[in-house]
Design a protein around this motif. Structure first.
Motif, PDB file in Angstrom:
ATOM      1  N   TYR A   4       0.836  -1.199   0.000  1.00  0.00           N
ATOM      2  CA  TYR A   4       0.000   0.000   0.000  1.00  0.00           C
ATOM      3  C   TYR A   4       0.870   1.247   0.000  1.00  0.00           C
ATOM      4  CZ  TYR A   4      -3.703   3.259   1.176  1.00  0.00           C
ATOM      5  OH  TYR A   4      -4.580   4.321   1.146  1.00  0.00           O
ATOM      6  N   TYR A  19      -0.558  13.429   3.953  1.00  0.00           N
ATOM      7  CA  TYR A  19      -1.646  12.533   4.372  1.00  0.00           C
ATOM      8  C   TYR A  19      -1.276  11.061   4.356  1.00  0.00           C
ATOM      9  CZ  TYR A  19      -4.125  16.851   3.371  1.00  0.00           C
ATOM     10  OH  TYR A  19      -4.524  18.162   3.354  1.00  0.00           O
ATOM     11  N   GLU A  22      -1.737   8.903   7.630  1.00  0.00           N
ATOM     12  CA  GLU A  22      -3.128   8.663   8.011  1.00  0.00           C
ATOM     13  C   GLU A  22      -3.801   7.706   7.048  1.00  0.00           C
ATOM     14  OE1 GLU A  22      -5.480  11.806   9.888  1.00  0.00           O
ATOM     15  OE2 GLU A  22      -3.869  13.105   9.148  1.00  0.00           O
ATOM     16  N   MET A  23      -3.458   7.834   5.765  1.00  0.00           N
ATOM     17  CA  MET A  23      -4.063   6.930   4.793  1.00  0.00           C
ATOM     18  C   MET A  23      -3.627   5.507   5.082  1.00  0.00           C
ATOM     19  SD  MET A  23      -3.719   9.354   1.451  1.00  0.00           S
ATOM     20  CE  MET A  23      -4.456   8.315   0.241  1.00  0.00           C
ATOM     21  N   ALA A  25      -2.873   4.375   7.993  1.00  0.00           N
ATOM     22  CA  ALA A  25      -3.585   3.952   9.194  1.00  0.00           C
ATOM     23  C   ALA A  25      -4.994   3.492   8.841  1.00  0.00           C
ATOM     24  CB  ALA A  25      -3.637   5.111  10.185  1.00  0.00           C
ATOM     25  N   ILE A  26      -5.663   4.257   7.999  1.00  0.00           N
ATOM     26  CA  ILE A  26      -7.029   3.897   7.615  1.00  0.00           C
ATOM     27  C   ILE A  26      -7.040   2.576   6.862  1.00  0.00           C
ATOM     28  CG2 ILE A  26      -8.926   4.547   6.095  1.00  0.00           C
ATOM     29  CD1 ILE A  26      -8.339   7.466   6.864  1.00  0.00           C
ATOM     30  N   ARG A  29      -6.728  -0.355   9.177  1.00  0.00           N
ATOM     31  CA  ARG A  29      -7.987  -0.737   9.838  1.00  0.00           C
ATOM     32  C   ARG A  29      -8.883  -1.521   8.887  1.00  0.00           C
ATOM     33  NH1 ARG A  29     -10.132   2.863  14.272  1.00  0.00           N
ATOM     34  NH2 ARG A  29      -8.344   4.130  14.913  1.00  0.00           N
ATOM     35  N   ASP A  33     -10.346  -5.315   9.281  1.00  0.00           N
ATOM     36  CA  ASP A  33     -11.768  -5.656   9.307  1.00  0.00           C
ATOM     37  C   ASP A  33     -12.130  -6.685   8.245  1.00  0.00           C
ATOM     38  OD1 ASP A  33     -11.889  -3.866  11.286  1.00  0.00           O
ATOM     39  OD2 ASP A  33     -12.795  -2.239  10.095  1.00  0.00           O
TER      40      ASP A  33
END
Lengths: 873, 120
Positions: A4, A19, A22-23, A25-26, A29, A33
């Motif tokens: 990624y 960014y 944070e991207m 990190a998202i 997650r 999931d």
């Protein structure tokens, strides 16, 4: 996760820095999931999402940068305009030069498998490219194995009667195998079939597209129509497509080339041109070797006719004079020089601008713009300038290309005017891209590298003296800028000298005495059709009537007919034999040949060729009298030096000839080539059906009247003598002489423009650099003035820098210019590549340019107001 | 950098993602992932913003002055170093209102033609 992160590199670095974490990190997650097949779905969706959004972010930034660019360039329109025009000059010059060079030298000929097409010639001492005779052509075709096909053609203009005014047409007689070999197809109807070639078959012809349009109104029903050429019936069997030009763009009509047994008798009757197609896999060298062997066999078989006759195989693409090629290569080289100068100038402009913008860049850096963002912004700006300049350049090239059409040799089977096509546009885009990236990215990197806070400190550079200031501020940049200016001066010296040498060559050629007085001579052609005029007496009747009426016209002082005008027809060369002198084709390195022309009395007076001894041919030189010949001085010098040539005999063109007069030499082969000696024969002493090809057809009229006044009368007289006789090739002799130097003067004009541009750009470069230096040193100069320095000392200081720059450029420039002169020596018509006046003139111009370039900066330096300049701190 | 004296109407119609981000920030400051979750929850999972779409929108909205990044942080135990928090700007509120008004007018027009539920 690493994948990624790698994917995120598709985003601009600034976005990623902002960014990216944070991207990640998202994504982490989302990845947590997801389970099972959902992982694959997530990856696929993410992949496309990144692609889409990265492109969108890039687009956002581009829009932002473009807006910023528009604002920033709008604030400095002078800079923007200069940069655009400089780019346009470089791109325009090269695009125009490339469009012609590509058209003439690079692009494959518009035939099927053009790389396999070759032209076959006989090779004789002194004549590397001699047209073969039908007999030799037939033997070549029979004996060779290297070629898949071989075809022949020859030009034989004809008169077309019955469709409006009688017209003279450029007809090419071709064998049936020629067009299929070229991969040509008829637009309407069919091509020639072998049956059309047979002697005695009904006459058939193919029309060129322009002729079909002009004479037959583009009527599709033309196929099958009957037309009359030289009083013989022909049937139109087809129309060729508009882009088909063979053997040259002048061809208007084609008929089959038919040979009868009689045509194969005389191996010295050289008039065919032969094209062949190499068999697949056969190299040019192998074909040459085989043709050499065949020529050797034929020479042994026909020792008399084929004496010293070799063969020559040349690619059809290379059927181009060395001179045409060199003209274009020189042009391309000059264009490249202009581009280099333009690039150097551009780089200089951008460097200066970057220095001037240091503060702005420092502010942006301080506000958080990363280096990548700044570079990107600058590159966008420079690319916008380059693209605008490139567009303008292409427009200029499109406008200029028609002016370059004269550089397209008429001997090639291609259209006259090169067009700015897809290839040329790609070339221009590449050039623009190179200019923009090369000279946009580089200064941008340099500028942004120093965009630190030091730029914000207002007087950072001003504290120290000149040297220290230069070292602390843009010392390295100034050196770089100096180097660029030196390169500009150097390239402009090369261009100035090259243009100068070519101008000198042009002058020298224009000053060449053609041997006749062209002024006041009008010429036109009435080619008398055979067999109508095959009887010599019938032709004589025509000439006598026309000439006596023409001579009676007011203002006409002389008029005569000749077989072919000098320079227009350069061939017609025959061997000379003299009793008591050994016959040798090459005597003293020169071939023992002379050009043959039949003339009516009065030709020398009409052309202004001086009669040195003896007499002109006369009407009493009839077929039952000894065959009279008027020869040129060069003829006498070669065969009877220091002897009285009058009444001497020689064998020439199957007959014994007696010298009755000696005239001045003329330049039959044009102003730049050496011509064979000339022999003029009396027009009545041509046995019926003997030399019909040489039957006088060109009328020359010396008159004080203008062409406009004379021509209608001449047409009326010819119509009166034979209503079916077309008049063609109306030209003044002056035009014919001018045509000799047309491609040269076109080239010199273009090169002159290039040199002027280069000169201007180099001057602007010197001016820009010195102005910049003066403004950077304003405080230093102010201090000097305040301390009592005289203005002359200040001027000297500025001038010294300018002169140093110029000298550093001129010296290597002179050496390079000499090398360039050597490379194009073949174009110089005897002017030495080290021609002193040219070099002095170029050097003088450079001095002038330097002084002009220094003038304004020097004045500005003197006008520096010490108080203002020092207070600015 | 925000444009000088912007008019809310100049940005309309607002891209749906921008409108949703403004809605998510209307009641409280949020970080990126919280915005994605809020949008998904409010739309019943129909709209799941991707990270790329979110941050591209955020970047543009920052430039347009619709939102601001805030430097004050929640208590350290709830915070993550990497997180950046965003707050709706007054101009953002004005633009969101204008967009809502625009949408309302559209819906009432549709209603008048019987294309949407509710009173004509």
């Amino acid at each position: 996760m690493r994948a990624y992160r790698a994917l995120l590199h598709l985003y601009p670095a600034s976005f990623r820095a902002e960014y990216g974490e944070e991207m990640c990190a998202i994504f982490a997650r989302q990845r947590r999931d997801a389970a099972g097949p959902a992982v694959a779905t997530l990856w696929a969706a993410t992949f496309f999402e990144v692609l889409r959004n990265a492109a969108a972010v890039h687009w956002d930034i581009l829009q932002q940068d473009l807006r910023y660019t528009a604002r920033s360039l709008g604030r400095t329109p002078g800079f923007a305009l200069t940069a655009i025009v400089v780019t346009a000059l470089g791109v325009g010059a090269n695009t125009a030069a490339f469009s012609v060079t590509d058209f003439v030298l690079i692009r494959p000929l518009p035939f099927a498998e053009p790389e396999r097409l070759v032209k076959l010639w006989e090779r004789l001492p002194g004549y590397p490219k001699m047209e073969p005779s039908p007999a030799n052509y037939r033997d070549w075709k029979r004996m060779s194995t290297a070629f898949e096909a071989m075809g022949a053609f020859y030009g034989l203009p004809v008169n077309l009667v019955g469709h409006g005014d009688p017209e003279r047409l450029e007809r090419t007689a071709v064998t049936a195998d020629l067009f299929p070999m070229l991969g040509a197809h008829a637009l309407l109807g069919r091509l020639f079939a072998p049956a059309d070639d047979r002697a005695g078959a009904a006459g058939t012809l193919l029309l060129s597209y322009p002729l079909w349009q002009a004479v037959f109104g583009g009527d599709a029903g033309v196929v099958g129509q009957r037309v009359t050429l030289d009083n013989e019936p022909y049937t139109v069997i087809g129309v060729m497509p508009p882009d088909f030009h063979f053997p040259s763009r002048e061809a208007e009509i084609w008929t089959p080339a038919r040979f009868q047994e009689l045509d194969f008798q005389d191996r010295d009757n050289n008039y065919l041109e032969v094209v062949a197609k190499l068999r697949r896999g056969v190299s040019l060298d192998r074909a040459r070797a085989e043709m050499g062997v065949i020529a050797g066999q034929l020479e042994r078989q026909y020792p008399k006719e084929n004496r010293l006759t070799g063969s020559n195989v040349i690619r059809l693409r290379d059927e181009l004079s060395q001179q045409s090629r060199l003209l274009l290569v020189a042009l391309s080289g000059a264009a490249l020089c202009v581009l280099l100068i333009a690039c150097a100038n551009l780089a200089n402009l951008l460097l200066a601008r970057a220095l001037a913008r240091q503060k702005e860049l420092a502010v942006r850096a301080a506000m958080g713009a990363g280096r990548e963002r700044l570079v990107r912004q600058l590159v966008t700006e420079n690319l916008v300038l380059a693209v605008l300049g490139g567009l303008l350049g292409v427009l200029a090239a499109v406008a200029a290309v028609p002016l370059l059409a004269r550089l397209v040799p008429s001997s090639l089977p291609i259209a006259q005017a090169p067009s700015v096509d897809f290839r040329v546009l790609i070339f221009a885009a590449l050039l623009t891209g190179l200019t923009g990236v090369g000279f946009g990215v580089f200064p941008a990197l340099r500028a942004s590298g120093s965009a630190d806070l030091s730029g914000l400190r207002e007087g950072a550079r001003a504290g120290g003296g000149l040297r220290e200031g230069a070292r602390a501020g843009g010392g390295r940049k100034e050196r770089l800028r100096s180097a660029l200016v030196i390169a500009e001066v150097m390239a402009s010296v090369v261009l100035l000298v090259s243009a100068g040498l070519l101008i000198r060559a042009l002058w020298r050629i224009e000053a060449t005495d053609p041997g006749f007085h062209a002024d006041g001579v009008l010429t036109l052609r009435t080619a008398l059709p055979m067999p109508k005029y095959a009887v010599t007496a019938r032709r004589a009747e025509f000439y006598t009537r026309v000439l006596s009426e023409v001579r009676a016209l007011p203002g006409v002082s002389a008029a005569a007919y000749i077989s072919f005008l000098p320079m227009v027809m350069q061939g017609g060369i025959w061997p000379v034999a003299i009793d008591g002198q050994p016959r040798d084709l090459t005597r003293g390195g020169e071939s023992q040949t002379a050009s043959m022309r039949f003339v009516t009395p009065g030709f020398f007076a009409a052309m202004g060729i001086p009669l040195h001894r003896g007499r002109d041919v006369s009407d009493s030189d009839t077929i039952d009298r000894p065959f009279a010949a008027v020869v040129s001085e060069s003829f006498v010098r070669r065969y009877w030096p220091d002897q009285d040539p009058l009444s001497r005999h020689f064998q020439f063109a199957f007959h014994d000839r007696m010298v009755v007069g000696v005239v001045g030499n003329i330049r039959v082969r044009g102003l730049e080539r050496n011509s064979e000696p000339q022999v003029y024969l009396a027009y009545k002493q041509d046995p019926d059906g003997g030399f019909t090809f040489y039957g006088p057809q060109d009328l020359v009229v010396r008159s004080s009247a203008s062409t406009g006044a004379l021509l209608p009368a001449l047409r009326r007289i010819i119509r009166g003598a034979d209503p079916q006789q077309p008049v063609s090739d109306v030209r003044t002799m002056a035009q014919i002489v001018e045509e000799e130097t047309a491609s040269r003067s076109a080239q010199v004009r273009v090169l002159g423009v290039f040199a002027a541009i280069a000169f201007l750009l180099a001057g602007v470069g010197i001016h820009g650099l010195l102005s910049f230096a003066v403004s950077r040193r304003a405080q230093e100069i102010a201090v000097r003035i305040a301390l009592g320095a005289r203005s002359s000392a200040i001027v000297r200081m500025v001038l010294r820098q300018g002169v140093l720059l110029a000298a550093a450029g001129v010296l290597p420039g002179v050496a390079l210019a000499y090398a360039a002169g050597r490379a194009m020596q073949a174009l110089l018509a005897g002017v030495q590549p080290g021609d002193a006046p040219t070099f002095l003139a170029a050097a003088g111009l450079c001095v002038l340019m330097t002084i002009l370039g220094c003038l304004f900066p020097a004045l500005r330096a003197v006008r520096v107001d010490p108080i203002t300049a020092i207070r600015a701190e | 950098m925000p444009d000088s004296t912007p008019q809310p109407g100049a940005l309309l119609p607002l891209p749906p993602s921008s409108f949703h981000i403004l809605l998510a920030l209307a009641d409280e400051d949020r970080h990126g992932y919280a915005i994605i979750q809020d949008v998904a929850a409010r739309t019943g999972g129909a709209l799941k913003l991707s990270a790329g779409t979110l941050y591209r929108s955020i970047q543009r909205m920052l430039e347009q002055g619709l939102i601001v990044e805030i430097l004050e942080r929640p208590a350290p135990e709830f915070d993550d170093e990497r997180r950046r928090y965003y707050r709706i700007a007054p101009f953002g509120t004005a633009v969101a209102r204008a967009e809502a008004r625009r949408l309302t007018q559209l819906v009432s027009m549709a209603r008048a033609r019987g294309l949407a539920p509710g009173r004509a």
